[in-house]
Design an enzyme around this catalytic site. Sequence first.
Site, PDB file in Angstrom:
ATOM      1  CG  HIS A 294      99.935 -16.600  79.153  1.00  0.00           C
ATOM      2  ND1 HIS A 294      99.331 -17.104  78.026  1.00  0.00           N
ATOM      3  CD2 HIS A 294      99.281 -15.440  79.438  1.00  0.00           C
ATOM      4  CE1 HIS A 294      98.350 -16.297  77.648  1.00  0.00           C
ATOM      5  NE2 HIS A 294      98.304 -15.277  78.483  1.00  0.00           N
ATOM      6  CB  CYS A 313      97.773 -12.190  80.523  1.00  0.00           C
ATOM      7  SG  CYS A 313      97.033 -12.567  82.130  1.00  0.00           S
TER       8      CYS A 313
END
Length: 395
Positions: A294, A313
Site C-alpha cells: 500500500h 504490510c
Amino acid sequence: MPFLTSAAAYAQNQQVEWVDNFDIATENITEVKSSAPTLSPETADYIAAAMNRYQGIVQSGGWGTVSPGGKALRIGMKDPRVVELRRRLIVSGDLEQQAGLSDTFDSYVDAGLRRFQLRHGLIPDGVMGEGTVAALNIPAHVRLRQLETNMVRLRSMSGFKGDRYVMVNIPAAEIEAVENGYVRSRHTAVVGKIDRQTPILNSNIYELNFNPYWTVPKSIIRKDLIPKMKQDPQYLEKNNIRIFDWSNNELNWQQIDWNTDEATQYRFTQDPGSENSLGSVRINFHNKHQVYLHDTPSKTLFGEANRFHSSGCVRVQNVRELVTWLLQSTTPDWDRGRVDGVIRTGEREDVKLKKTIPLYLTYVTAWANADGVVHFRDDIYDRDDLYGTGEQARL
C-alpha cells in the site's frame, strides 16, 4: 527558479563545483544497480563467482578493520583512519589499488565509500559514520557465509517466475517490478518490524483499492490503538477512525473500556483521506496473514536506511508508478493519467485485474549482479545464522 541571495548563490555554486569533481570519481557507481532482477536465473551463478572471490579474501587474511569511534570522516578531511578505510575499500574492490594509502579523504575515497554504502543498503552520503563503520567491520568470513546461505535460497527460487511479476526483498526493503526478464522499476519499501515481520510467501496480485478505507487489524488495536487512546482520548477523532459493532452500528469512544481489551471486539475503520494509513491505494494479494502492499502518508520513512517500521504490510514508494504498470500490464484502458484522476477524486474505487500478477515476498540478504557487484543487507529477522549460533537458517 526562486531568487537567490548572493550568499545562497555562492553556496549553490560551491555545491555544483563539488558535484562536478565528484562525478569524475563516481563513474563506476553506475554498475551497482543492475537491470537484471534479483531472482534472475543467473543470480546464483553470479553469487558462485562472488563466493570464489570472497574465499580468496578470507584465505588471504580478510580485509582488516577500520578503527571505531572518533568523529565522522568525509571528503576533504585528513585522519589516520583514512588509511585504514583505503585498505578496507581496496580489498573489497570499492577503491582501485592505485588510489594509494594517503591519509587524505579525497574524491576517490568518497566515491569508493559511496559505492560501498550503496552495496550495503546504506544511505550513500560518503560519510564514514558509526553505521558505515559497523558495516565495514563485518569480517570477510561472515560475508562469505552470507553468500553461501543465499546461494541455497536463490537456487531454490530460480525457476520461471512469470513474464511479469513483483518481488519484495524484505531485508533490502526494496520492490522490483519485473517484465520479460528486466526490472521495469524499483521501489523503496517499508517492511515489518522485527516483532511484526513481513511474511515470506508466494501469491498473486488480483485487486487494487483506490482511496481505500482501512479496517484496523485486531493485533494493531491491541498493541497500538488501545495504548494511544489511553494517552489521548481524541486520537480516533484526529485520525478519522470510526468504531462499529458487527451489526454495523456506530459507537462513541466513551462506550468502550480502554483499560481492558474490550476494543478488540469492535471494528475500527479509518475513512479515506490524506491521513489514511493506506494512503491513496492498496494492492491486494491472497494470503492468510492479512497483509498487503500500500501507499502511505508517512513518506519520510522512505529516506531512512533502516526501513523496518510496519506491522507486516509493505509500504511502497512511488506507488502510482507501480499501480500504473500493474494495470497497463493486465487491464486495458488504464494509464497514469487515469490513475492520478481516480486518486484525485478521493472516492473509493475497486479494480480487479483481468489477469493476476505473481508476487514473491522473499528474504535475500546477499546477491551479486552480472558486473560482479556484490550486495549485502542486514539479516534483520535473524534467519541467516551468520555467527553459527546453532539455529539452522530457515530457508
